[in-house]
Structure formats: structure tokens, C-alpha cells
Scaffold this motif. Structure first.
Motif: not given
Length: 154
Positions: A41-64
Motif C-alpha cells: 500500500a505504501a508503495a502504491a501511494i508513492k507510485a500512484d499518488g495518495p488520491q488514486k491509492a486511497y480510492e483503490a484501498f477503499t474500493s476493496k481492489a483485490e490487490a489491497f
């Protein structure tokens, strides 16, 4: 190769694949899986930016999101920025949230992030699989002015 040997080999392969996918290890995630999820998750925040990563975490994306394992992110004031189990908590100030034993678990988390780069925290929380209040141990890593966490149920 005789039938018994082929069956044993196929069984070993199936067990290895199931273990790698998390299917054979039971319904609950492990400490190692929680640590790995936070690092991913921390790597995703750094790579994709907080907004996109937070959306993925909250949407229950399979990777997270894996069984009872999900990502949560809070800012240093206790505001929930992402929550992989309950999207209704995103944007809320949860600094005064208490568990069933009266533990201010978010406040404690904010205090811990002031002095530690990473830590484990114990409290009680509703297990998304069983829907029961269960003991939980959450692994967190500080990332800039936020804390990224994923927890296991005991």
C-alpha cells in the motif's frame, strides 16, 4: 509414473498453490501478510499518488483486500483517508473512537506514529468475515504525515 505418485505430486502442487493464494491457511490473514499488505500500500501511494491509492484501498481492489485483511490510512489528526472495510468512515475524524474496552485506538495510533516509523497495535474491532467483535492486531507504518495500516484478527 504410477497413479499414486501422480496423485501425490498433484496434491502437493495443489496445496502449494492454495497456500500461496491464502486459501489453505484458514480464513484469517497472518502477521506477515499484514506487513506485506502495508508495504504494498505504501508503495502504491508513492507510485500512484495518495488520491488514486486511497480510492483503490477503499474500493476493496483485490490487490489491497484479502479475506479479513484490508488497508486503512489516517492523517496525523485521526482523520480517516482510506478504509478498505468501511467506506463510510472515509473523511471522518476518528481520533476519539474507542473499542469495546474503552481503548482510544486511533488516538493511541497517532501517538505511536509520533515516535515510531512502524509498530503493532492491539485493540478490538469488528471482523468483516465473522461480523463479531474480535481481538485485532494492526501493523502500521508512518508515511509522511499519514499512517498506513493493515490488521489481523486473532
Amino acid at each position: 509414473m504410477n497413479t499414486a505418485v501422480r496423485f501425490a505430486a498433484a496434491s502437493a502442487i495443489a496445496l502449494a498453490l492454495a497456500t500461496m493464494s491464502g486459501w489453505a491457511g484458514g480464513e484469517h490473514a497472518t502477521k506477515d501478510e499484514a506487513v506485506a499488505m502495508v508495504k504494498k500500500a505504501a508503495a502504491a501511494i508513492k507510485a500512484d499518488g495518495p488520491q488514486k491509492a486511497y480510492e483503490a484501498f477503499t474500493s476493496k481492489a483485490e490487490a489491497f483486500h484479502d479475506r479479513d485483511l484490508y488497508v486503512v490510512v489516517y492523517d496525523s489528526t485521526g482523520k480517516c483517508l482510506a478504509h478498505g472495510s468501511n467506506a463510510k468512515l472515509v473523511g471522518k475524524d476518528l481520533i476519539d473512537a474507542q473499542d469495546a474496552d474503552g481503548v482510544y485506538y486511533i488516538k493511541t495510533r497517532m501517538d505511536l506514529m509520533k515516535t515510531k516509523a512502524s509498530f503493532w497495535q492491539d485493540y478490538k474491532f469488528s471482523d468483516p468475515l465473522t461480523k463479531k467483535l474480535e481481538p485485532k492486531s494492526t501493523y502500521c507504518e508512518k508515511l509522511n504525515d499519514t499512517v498506513v495500516c493493515a490488521g489481523i484478527y486473532k
